[in-house]
Write a protein that holds these residues in place. Structure first.
Motif, PDB file in Angstrom:
ATOM      1  N   GLN A  47      11.317 -51.320 114.076  1.00 28.09           N
ATOM      2  CA  GLN A  47      10.777 -51.954 115.277  1.00 28.09           C
ATOM      3  C   GLN A  47      11.571 -53.206 115.662  1.00 28.09           C
ATOM      4  O   GLN A  47      11.734 -53.490 116.846  1.00 28.09           O
ATOM      5  CB  GLN A  47       9.299 -52.283 115.085  1.00 28.09           C
ATOM      6  N   GLY A  76       9.327 -42.886 112.697  1.00 33.19           N
ATOM      7  CA  GLY A  76       9.513 -42.529 114.104  1.00 33.19           C
ATOM      8  C   GLY A  76       8.302 -41.818 114.672  1.00 33.19           C
ATOM      9  O   GLY A  76       7.879 -42.071 115.810  1.00 33.19           O
ATOM     10  N   LEU A  81       7.834 -42.512 118.749  1.00 26.48           N
ATOM     11  CA  LEU A  81       9.090 -42.486 119.487  1.00 26.48           C
ATOM     12  C   LEU A  81       9.273 -41.100 120.094  1.00 26.48           C
ATOM     13  O   LEU A  81       8.863 -40.102 119.502  1.00 26.48           O
ATOM     14  CB  LEU A  81      10.258 -42.823 118.572  1.00 26.48           C
TER      15      LEU A  81
END
Length: 178
Positions: A47, A76, A81
């Motif tokens: 992050q 992820g 994401l």
């Protein structure tokens, strides 16, 4: 004079691509484990700094299977994401045994494995007709390490292809025992 970098095309890291996360699948044979504090640190790192290393994958029929970067892939997914950076290795090899060996090579070069999980890997490769020598060579092990891992998993199945001496026989009479 400019350096000729044409040789870089042969290295996967020269071909990083961003692919939709739903096309990337975790493998079912990763023997590494990461403690919760380190997983949290990995999440903070991704992050804060972004992805600094691509996930190493193997092309499979339905997308890509993680070879190295299992925990980066997991983070992820956790932080939702849409795409992850990947590099594809061994495009010309299709066998799961080769993927397993690649994962172990990546992991062993970096750290530790759980003994039980490594024993399971040796068992899996043995079931896939890899002999002890091939397992040792492909996974960067000594012959005695392969033997010890086989002993942990279970002797009967892993040594079924070996011949053993019948130097003694169990008797039924108590006199035979004495």
């Amino acid at each position: 004079m400019e350096d000729n970098l044409s040789w870089t095309k042969d290295h996967p890291v020269s071909r990083v691509q961003w692919v939709p996360i739903e096309q990337i699948f975790a493998n079912d044979y990763n023997p590494n484990s990461v403690a919760p504090p380190e997983m949290k640190l990995l999440e903070i790192s991704i992050q804060s700094d972004g992805f600094t290393q691509p996930i190493v994958v193997w092309k499979i029929e339905k997308g890509y299977e993680v070879v190295d970067g299992f925990h980066r892939h997991k983070i992820g997914q956790k932080i939702r994401l849409s795409h992850l950076p990947i590099v594809v290795v061994n495009k010309d090899r299709k066998d799961k045994s080769d993927r397993i060996a690649s994962t172990i090579r990546h992991n062993r070069a970096r750290g530790k494995h759980q003994v039980g999980a490594m024993s399971d890997i040796v068992l899996e490769l043995s079931r896939r007709n890899w002999n002890d020598k091939k397992i040792a060579n492909e996974l960067g092990m000594e012959d005695d390490e392969v033997l010890r891992l086989k002993q942990i998993t279970g002797l009967a199945e892993l040594f079924s292809d070996r011949e053993f001496s019948e130097a003694w026989e169990a008797g039924t009479d108590s006199e035979d025992i004495l």
